[in-house]
Design an enzyme around this catalytic site. Structure first.
Site, PDB file in Angstrom:
ATOM      1  CE  LYS A   1      -1.784   2.830   2.728  1.00 38.58           C
ATOM      2  NZ  LYS A   1      -1.670   4.028   1.862  1.00 38.58           N
TER       3      LYS A   1
ATOM      4  CB  CYS B   1      13.352   9.439   7.501  1.00 37.70           C
ATOM      5  SG  CYS B   1      14.416   8.241   6.689  1.00 37.70           S
TER       6      CYS B   1
ATOM      7  CD  GLU C   1      13.342   0.808   7.109  1.00 38.50           C
ATOM      8  OE1 GLU C   1      13.062   1.560   6.165  1.00 38.50           O
ATOM      9  OE2 GLU C   1      14.051  -0.199   6.979  1.00 38.50           O
TER      10      GLU C   1
ATOM     11  CD  GLU D   1       9.961  13.282  11.110  1.00 34.26           C
ATOM     12  OE1 GLU D   1       8.813  12.856  11.316  1.00 34.26           O
ATOM     13  OE2 GLU D   1      10.834  12.619  10.530  1.00 34.26           O
TER      14      GLU D   1
END
Ligand code: NAD
Ligand code: 6OD
Length: 469
Positions: free
Chosen positions: A161, A271, A237, A373
């Site tokens: 997905k 990331c 992750e 973040e």
């Protein structure tokens, strides 16, 4: 199998807000069909295929991606708005490399064996079964194939997905799989969103044997809870708030170039990007200036223009989030060294999702902009007095994905890198990746490691055979 007539959603080009495609959202029934097709494939020809033949099939996939590289690049650029030069250099070549690396590895992967006078133990590697793969929008095909390639190498079938923001290249990959002779049912794509949609249908599905996910830490937590009742192994992750430590003895120009890339590549939507830069006091002012010059040299532009070095953010929603952090930084007392707003083009790009590259200084270490973040082209730069203080500030985070250390003193480079709370710590470089090495995060940046044998071990069921001699 393609399904028509289901609910659709818009695929939007973030460079100008235009709708480029309608995407079919998979309902629960469609996800059931995909999982069933995958089960048949894994129990059939694919799961039973000799490793050498499976590897050969994966080499064909790599070659087919390369042969259709222009098509993949154009699709990735349209979905993400990333500069064509970046997609051509990084995203698409890495997708092909993922298949080559894991094909090589599965052919040579050994097994454990322990032999005493009386007993021989050895392990056999079997497919896990049907693997659910849920991926984000920032490096769509690169991150998808980073999981698809080892999963297939181990003989699994997958249901993927991709992010709702970037459905195109995962779909194109299905065509490539067919071209490369991968049997039907081995690679299945379902489109849609998270909660109440394909993401949830997949992570709760009793027919999915494992979930591997890349995305935000909070999404990882939700998927873990959803996967718990069926006791699925998970590999995560997740997000990062990565630090870079710049010592006064670094190669100044090379470090400024490296850090500019670490902060601004892919409009800061990697990331691994550095959002916290710690610079030794004696070079702090000049280093801030050097980064400011590099921010000014970035060329925001149309993604298909080869001169463009800064694309838009992925979506209006994400831009609002990034801009809210620009505002928050001011409210928290930051000095905005450069940027802090939206560029104006005077054309259709003003309907897109661009923001200015932004450098901040002057924030307290407990400011939200230093802790959370942001995932945009922005970092906070703070001075440090000595090595101990730099390490303490760099490690003062709930995340633990990546770090970088910049110094010409290699002894110090090793010493500091080894103390970083991070899955990967680079010395005098950033985002150099050997795909055989462990990759993953500490803290809320992930669970487990992928890469090389770590991937093969996650995507395999290892059975121990114990023989009395
Ligand atoms: P996201 O978590 O919002 O979405 C990722 C994927 O999860 C998408 O396909 C989405 O549809 C799906 N999803 C969302 N909610 C779900 C749910 N409840 N159940 C099942 N699926 C669900 O992440 P994003 O915004 O697409 O990507 C940006 C984030 O990803 C950042 O936090 C970034 O740091 C992280 N990221 C991490 C890595 C890494 O390797 N550690 C790599 C790339 C991106
Ligand atoms: O290089 C890789 O394998 C990898 N997983 C990179 C992740 C980048 C995050 O945005």
């Amino acid at each position: 199998m393609e399904r028509r007539g289901a609910v659709t959603f818009d695929d939007v080009n973030p460079a100008d807000g235009s709708v480029i495609a309608q995407v079919c959202a998979a309902d629960r029934g469609f996800v059931d069909e995909a999982v069933a097709a995958a089960r048949i494939a894994v129990n059939g020809e694919w799961g039973a295929m000799p490793v050498r033949d499976r590897a050969t099939a994966l080499y064909r996939v790599a070659s087919a991606i390369e042969a259709r590289s222009d098509c993949f690049v154009a699709a990735e650029v349209a979905d993400t708005g990333k500069p064509v030069a970046l997609a051509s250099r990084l995203d698409i070549p890495r997708a092909a490399a993922n298949f080559r690396v894991f094909a090589d590895l599965i052919k040579t992967a050994g097994i454990e064996a322990f032999h005493t006078e009386t007993v021989l133990n050895y392990a056999v590697r079997k497919p896990l079964g049907v693997v659910g793969i849920i991926t984000p929008w920032n490096l769509p095909l690169l991150l998808l194939t980073w999981k698809v390639a080892p999963a297939l190498a181990c003989g699994n079938a997958v249901v993927v997905k991709p992010s709702e923001e970037t459905p195109a290249t995962a779909t194109l990959l299905a065509g490539v799989m067919k071209e490369a002779g991968i049997p039907d049912g081995v690679y299945n794509v379902v489109h849609g969103f998270g909660v109440g949609s394909a993401g949830e249908f997949l992570s709760t599905h009793a027919g999915i044997d494992a979930i591997t996910f890349t995305g935000e830490s909070s999404t990882g937590a939700a998927i873990m809870a959803a996967a718990a009742p069926t006791v699925k192994p998970v590999s995560f992750e997740l997000g990062g708030k990565n630090a870079a430590i710049v010592f006064a003895d670094c190669d100044f120009e090379e470090t400024a170039d490296g850090l500019a890339e670490a902060v601004f590549l892919n409009t800061g939507q990697v990331c691994l990007c550095a959002e916290r830069v710690y610079v030794e006091q004696s070079i702090f002012a000049s280093f801030v200036e050097a980064l400011k010059r590099r921010a000014a040299a970035l060329i925001p532009g149309w993604p298909m223009d080869t001169a463009t070095t800064l694309g838009p953010l992925i979506s209006k929603e994400h831009r609002s989030k990034v801009l809210s952090y620009y505002d928050l930084a001011r409210a928290e007392g930051a000095t905005v060294v450069t940027g802090g707003g939206i560029p104006r083009f005077g054309d259709a790009r003003d309907q897109g999702c661009y923001v200015q590259p932004t450098l901040l200084t002057g924030l307290a270490e407990d400011a939200r902009c230093v802790k959370e973040e942001i995932f945009g082209p922005v970092c906070h730069i703070a001075p440090f007095q000595d090595e101990e203080e730099a390490i303490r500030m760099a490690n003062d985070t709930k995340y633990g994905l990546a770090a970088s250390v910049w110094t010409s003193n290699l002894k110090r480079g090793h010493r500091v890198a080894q103390q970083m709370k991070a899955g990967i710590a680079w010395v005098n470089c950033w985002f150099l990746r050997d795909l055989r090495t462990p990759f993953g995060g500490a803290g809320i940046s992930g669970i487990g490691r992928e890469g090389g044998m770590h991937s093969l071990n996650f995507y395999s069921e290892l059975n121990n055979i114990c023989v009395k001699l």
